[in-house]
Every structure is written in structure tokens, then in C-alpha cells.
Design a protein around this motif. Structure first.
Motif, short mmCIF file in Angstrom:
data_model
loop_
_atom_site.label_atom_id
_atom_site.label_comp_id
_atom_site.label_asym_id
_atom_site.label_seq_id
_atom_site.Cartn_x
_atom_site.Cartn_y
_atom_site.Cartn_z
N ARG A 34 40.43 13.66 53.93
CA ARG A 34 41.87 13.74 53.68
C ARG A 34 42.11 14.39 52.32
O ARG A 34 41.51 14.00 51.33
N ILE A 41 38.67 4.49 55.47
CA ILE A 41 39.97 3.83 55.60
C ILE A 41 39.86 2.31 55.51
O ILE A 41 40.87 1.63 55.29
N TRP A 61 44.22 6.34 61.50
CA TRP A 61 44.29 7.78 61.17
C TRP A 61 44.96 8.43 62.39
O TRP A 61 44.31 8.94 63.28
N GLN A 64 44.72 12.14 63.71
CA GLN A 64 43.89 12.81 62.68
C GLN A 64 44.74 13.61 61.69
O GLN A 64 44.29 14.62 61.14
N LEU A 67 47.88 8.92 57.79
CA LEU A 67 47.28 7.64 57.46
C LEU A 67 48.39 6.58 57.51
O LEU A 67 49.31 6.60 56.68
#
Length: 684
Positions: A34, A41, A61, A64, A67
Motif C-alpha cells: 500500500r 494489516i 483490504w 485490493q 483499507l
């Protein structure tokens, strides 16, 4: 089944071992990339669970791309407070995009968190946001102020945003502008045509009024106080702007002011080459850094060059087979002969250099080659390519992000400016020859037609222009239906001119008349410049796709990356491959059929345009120069994507590299323009 004693199985768990005990850290499948950095995460979840107000939580996520932090709270809490607490304990790239409050976490029958159910919850949450109706223009104004502060990382406790504040001048950039656009459209529940152009060029009050016209068309607009001029008067040009005198002349080169074409080579970003009457010159020096693209070299010169030995002239590989290797782990793969980049010279421009260099090499004296480049200091400079000596500098009326273009005759340099003016400067001393006025900032770089000498350029005033600099007049002006940020591209066969807008339109225009041939709506803003080859025209889009069209407007294919594409495409010498960068931190090579050949992982976003060239020390080897925004310069082998060398500049880089012989020229945000020598490799 009976498993033999001692059999090991990968669990996918990350652990640490202390004093013979194993401590669980997180799952391997929780690792994501990211903002150019690796993130587990589970770390976000652990930090959030440590907050007093949080009972339990989970992180996803989503698609993709986002977040999302789901929270079950012990008591009623304010989202902004949670975000502030997270910012105290997490790095910037770990801060969630959104926080969703839920009553309880969903679990599977095995007692694990049900992430598919969480994704459904988030989808319903976003749909509800779109259905949300604002209570009036006062609430819209308050929400807009909140989004402005949030995206620019300003404190919510800070005072009201002044009406005249401009997003880009307040710490915003192109990517943050797209985020603001997305959040506003989510807020109002509908798309707002033309909003991105307003965000990029206007004040928060003008943004608010533009949204108001879409969402509450019957409401009255708010006007500025008398003390503030709502829009800059771009046509109010001072005497200094129209006078022809050079302010900082240091060196005068000979100049023939008639329109006779001088033999020279001009190199610009994306391996573009303008080479009027230079076939013999190219052969004599044995150097041809780019494809003989129909967008820049006259048709007669294309035929002449193609009759010469192409493999010796343009470094065409004998082996045309495609290499489908994907270098994505970021591990440097150095070739057998190590290459190195060393600074030859650097020149201080006074402020950030986001423009890309223009390199002009005269036929009569190759050693008098000159680099032309502008900067945010308002300064336009001509620097000797070999020594770094400043030949002249000229102070223009505002910031310069536009890259320079040379006229067909070689006697003039043309550059756009933030004050809405297009300057035509004498190439030998920088004196102003002509100034043309548009109605808004000019960040687009001009393109010259080698057959007519006309110059084409776009403006933030949503128009495209054709200029005859010899007669000092505008030949035609075309309304494009959106801000023209990128640079036009010219094809001679067929004779088409291509413009792209931040409204998402790709336009094909007749160069002589300005009449529209065809247009295609890409749906999202186009910051990338179109690039022509013999069969196709390609362009990158902020939706992460590289799009390919025929010259008659039919979309042939699209190639998808995972982040916006601001980088403009660059073609190989054979026009069989196309190179570009993406904000997903990769440099890509695709075939002209849209198939991935290779991709190379850099350490940051790739905003600039790559440059394909042949190795000066190895005539059969084709190389690719590219830059990532963290200041790293990457030299790759163009057929395989194999890393040859990397060099880090001491500042961010949004400028694109240009290569001549073994010299690479590029601008940097530490205020300098650099020339680096590429050394190493066997000479054959």
C-alpha cells in the motif's frame, strides 16, 4: 492418511521466537502493498484493539484498493477521534481509508471472522452513503470543508478554510485531487461533470458553487467578497511580459531568424525525436535513440531512415522473441557487465523542476548541444549539455511545469506557463519573440508539425490551439470539453492530432483546420499524454488502464494495473513494445497486442514517462530509463526488464528522463536539473 513423523507443513503464520517460545505476529496472507510500502494489516487491527473505546475490530483490504477498519465500540465514539488515535501509533501508509461502525463481528461456523460478510456490510454501507441526501447547501459547505481538511491532513480544530483557498496551493496534488473528487461524488450521490478541472484550478468556494449547481440547481450561488478577485485575469499582460528583452543573458549563440530549417535533432520525454533534414547527420554519428515514429519525423525522413541499416542505426535486436519474465519482488538483478550512473553536472534553477528536459543537438556542431528546461522559480534556462554551463536564463511570469518544444526551424523555443501565456523565445539568447495569451494555466507541452511548422498546445481553459509563430497568429482554437493538462500527439499517417482532457475525452483532430475527426470518452480523467505509433494511439487513464485505439477511434484493447496511470506511454524502436509506469510502483512493458511482456517493481509510484534508447557502449542492447517519485533512476534492459543499475537523487522526481549518447538528463524537486553519465558495459 498417516503422515510420516517429522513432516513439516507451512502454516502461513508469521512468528518470532524468544527463549524457546513462539509468539504469533500475524498471517502471511495479511501482507499487502500500500502506497509503495509493505503492510501487515494485522498490525492495524492490533493497534485498533489496543484503544480503550474499541471492544473488537477487523480490517479488510477491500477489492485490493481500500483499507477498511470495522469497529465494535464499547461506547459511542467519534470517527475523527479514532483516526487521530491511530495516527499516533501507525505510519501514514497504515491509516485506514474508512472506518465502519458495526454492532458485532460476523463469524463463520469455524469461529473465524467472516470476511466475505464484512465485504457485504461495506458494500451496503457505501450504497447507503450514495443514497444519503444532503439537507441543504449549508451542510454541503460544512462537509466540503471536512473533506478538504481530511485529505490535506489538516486538523479539524483548525479555522475555517478561507473562501479563496486553492487545493493545489494548499498541499494538494493530482492524486489527492482525484481522492477529493471521489469523496465529493460519494457525498452527493452522483457524478459531478467537470469537477476535477475546478478542483485543480479554482478556489474552494468555486468548487462549492460548481457542486451546488449539480446537486441544488435552484439554490443561489455564493459570491466572493469585494476584496477578492474571483478569477485571475490571464489576459492582463504586463509590459515586461510582452517586451522582447532577455533578463539574464549570459551567452549568445548564432541565430538565423529566417524560417529556413536548420539540421538538428531534438529529444524529449518518451523517446520522442524531431529530426528535420538529419538523415545524414544520424548516420554520421551512429546514434538513433528512438523509433522513427510518424508523430514527429517527416514522412520523407521516415523513408530515408528506414532504407539505412536499421539494426545498426536503431539497435534493433536480432532476437525478436518475447520475454515474459515478471520482476516484481524488487530484487536488483544486475547484468554481467555492471553499469553505473555518476553525476556529470547539476544546475540550480531556484525551485522545483517538474518539467522534463528538451535536448537540441545541432548538425553543424554536436558539441554545442543544449538542454532547455523550466522550473517553479519562473526561470527558463538553456544549459550546455556537455559542460553544464548556463548559456542563458529568462524569467517568465509564473511557474513552469510545461516542457519546452523547439520550432521546425530550430530558432525558437516554445513553453507554456501558469499565468496562461505561451512564450516563444529565441533559442540562442532567450529573448521573447512572441507571447500568446490563453485564458488559464498552460501545463501542456507544445508539439510541432514538421510538415507545416505549426505548433499545437492545450490549456486549462479547456481549449486546444494551433499557432503560427512565424506570422504570430492563432490559426485555430478548439473547445475540447475539459481541461487539457497533457501534451498533444501528432500522427502524419493518417494526419491526425490527438488531445486528452481531464474530463476523460480523447479527441482526434484535423491538424490543418481544428475540426474534430472522432472522440472517445474514457470515463475517468486523462493526465497521461497520448502516444502514436504507425497503427495505434495509446494513453493511460487514472482508472489504472492503458487504452489502445486505432487511428479511426476503435478501441483495440486495454491493459489493467492496480493504481492510476499518470505516466505517458513510450514505444520501443521497433514499435512492438510499449513502456509506461503506474502509481502501483511498477514499470510495465506490453506488446502492441496488449499482452504483458514484463513488469519491474520500483520503490515508489512512477509518475514520469520512460525513455527507450540503445546502449552507447553496446550497439545491440536496448535500454530503458525510468524514474520513481522517491528520486530513484532505474536503468533496465528493455527486452527483459532486467535491472542494470539504479541511482537515487536527493529529492522527489516528477520530471521524465531524456538520454543522448551516454548522458541522462532529468529534473528534480530539490531545485536542480541533473546530467548523469551512464558508465559500464562492453563496447562492441
Amino acid at each position: 492418511m498417516t503422515v510420516p513423523l517429522g513432516t513439516m507443513r507451512a502454516t502461513g503464520d508469521f512468528v518470532t521466537v524468544k527463549n524457546g517460545e513462539i509468539f504469533f505476529l500475524g498471517r502471511k496472507d495479511s501482507q499487502i502493498k500500500r502506497h509503495g510500502k509493505r503492510l501487515n494489516i494485522d498490525l492495524v487491527q492490533q493497534v485498533a484493539e489496543g484503544l480503550q473505546q474499541v471492544e473488537s475490530c477487523a480490517v479488510t483490504w477491500y477489492n485490493q484498493e481500500k483499507l477498511i477498519l470495522f469497529l465494535v465500540s464499547k461506547k459511542e465514539l467519534v470517527k475523527d477521534y479514532i483516526f487521530k488515535e491511530l495516527e499516533k501509533h501507525l505510519p501514514n501508509h497504515a491509516i485506514p481509508d474508512e472506518l465502519v461502525l458495526i454492532e458485532s463481528l460476523p463469524f463463520t461456523s469455524h469461529g473465524k471472522i467472516d470476511f466475505s460478510e464484512l465485504n457485504k456490510i461495506y458494500l451496503n454501507y457505501t450504497n447507503l452513503k450514495f443514497e444519503y441526501k444532503l439537507n441543504g447547501k449549508e451542510e454541503l459547505w460544512g462537509k466540503l470543508q471536512h473533506l478538504w481538511k481530511s485529505i490535506l491532513n489538516l486538523s479539524e480544530d483548525s479555522s475555517k478554510i478561507p473562501d479563496e483557498s486553492v487545493f493545489l496551493n494548499s498541499g494538494g496534488d493530482s492524486l489527492k485531487s482525484i481522492r477529493l473528487l471521489s469523496e465529493i461524488e460519494k457525498l452527493v450521490g452522483t457524478s459531478v461533470p467537470g469537477l476535477l478541472e475546478i478542483i485543480l484550478s479554482s478556489s474552494i468556494l468555486e468548487i462549492y458553487n460548481h457542486i451546488l449547481q449539480t446537486v441544488f440547481p435552484d439554490e443561489d450561488l455564493i459570491t466572493f467578497s469585494k476584496n477578492y478577485v474571483m478569477k485571475r485575469k490571464f489576459n492582463d499582460v504586463s509590459q515586461e511580459e510582452t517586451s522582447g528583452k532577455s533578463l539574464h543573458q549570459k551567452f549568445v549563440m548564432p541565430l538565423n531568424l529566417d524560417t529556413e530549417i536548420n539540421a538538428f535533432i531534438a529529444l524529449s520525454r518518451g523517446s520522442q525525436i524531431l529530426a528535420p533534414n538529419t538523415t545524414v547527420f544520424l548516420t554520421r554519428f551512429g546514434h538513433f535513440p528512438s523509433a522513427c515514429s510518424s508523430d514527429l519525423i517527416s514522412q520523407t525522413n521516415i523513408q530515408n531512415v528506414k532504407t539505412l541499416n536499421p539494426s545498426a542505426l536503431i539497435g534493433k535486436s536480432k532476437d525478436s522473441t518475447c520475454v515474459a519474465k515478471v520482476y516484481e519482488d524488487g530484487t536488483p538483478v544486475i547484468g554481467a557487465e555492471k553499469m553505473e550512473l555518476h553525476v556529470r553536472w547539476r544546475s540550480d534553477t531556484g525551485k522545483c523542476v517538474d518539467a522534463s528536459p528538451l535536448v537540441v543537438i545541432p548538425a553543424i556542431d554536436k558539441l554545442s548541444a543544449t538542454v532547455y528546461i523550466g522550473s517553479h522559480s519562473h526561470k527558463m534556462m538553456a544549459v550546455d549539455l556537455y559542460s553544464g554551463k548556463v548559456n542563458w536564463e529568462q524569467i517568465l511570469g509564473d511557474r513552469i511545469e510545461s516542457s519546452a518544444c523547439v520550432s521546425k526551424c530550430g530558432n525558437f523555443i516554445v513553453v507554456g506557463c501558469y499565468n496562461g501565456l505561451i512564450y516563444v523565445l529565441k533559442s540562442n539568447n532567450g529573448e521573447k519573440y512572441w507571447v500568446f495569451t490563453t485564458e488559464n494555466a498552460v501545463k501542456s507541452s507544445a508539439t510541432v508539425d514538421p510538415t507545416t511548422g505549426l505548433l499545437y498546445v492545450g490549456s486549462h481553459d479547456q481549449h486546444a490551439y494551433a499557432l503560427d509563430i512565424y506570422k504570430k497568429k492563432c490559426v485555430w482554437k478548439l473547445k475540447c470539453g475539459g481541461t487539457v493538462f497533457s501534451s498533444p500527439c501528432l500522427s502524419l499517417i493518417p494526419h491526425h492530432l490527438y488531445f486528452a482532457t481531464l474530463g476523460g475525452l480523447l479527441l482526434a483532430v484535423h491538424p490543418a483546420t481544428g475540426s474534430r475527426v472522432w472522440k472517445h470518452s474514457c470515463g475517468k480523467p486523462l493526465f497521461s499524454s497520448p502516444r502514436c505509433c504507425l497503427q495505434f494511439v495509446c494513453i493511460g487513464c487514472v482508472d489504472g488502464n492503458l487504452l489502445c485505439f486505432t487511428h479511426f477511434g476503435e478501441q483495440v484493447w486495454q491493459f489493467s494495473t492496480s493504481e492510476p496511470i499518470f505516466s505517458s506511454p513510450c514505444t520501443s524502436t521497433s514499435e512492438q513494445e510499449i513502456f509506461f509506469g503506474s502509481h502501483d510502483c511498477f514499470i510495465y512493458c506490453c506488446s502492441m497486442k496488449g499482452h504483458l511482456q514484463w513488469k519491474f517493481k520500483t520503490t515508489s509510484r512512477v509518475y514520469s514517462t520512460p525513455f527507450a534508447f540503445h546502449n552507447h557502449n553496446c550497439s545491440n542492447e536496448m535500454l530503458l530509463a525510468a524514474a520513481s517519485t522517491d528520486g530513484k533512476l532505474w536503468i533496465l534492459e528493455s527486452k527483459s526488464g532486467q535491472l542494470q543499475t539504479v541511482y537515487e537523487l536527493p529529492g522527489e522526481v516528477f520530471s521524465s528522463p531524456v538520454v543522448w549518447e551516454s548522458m541522462l538528463i532529468i529534473g528534480c524537486r530539490n531545485n536542480y536539473v541533473y546530467c548523469l553519465d551512464l558508465l559500464g558495459g562492453n563496447k562492441k
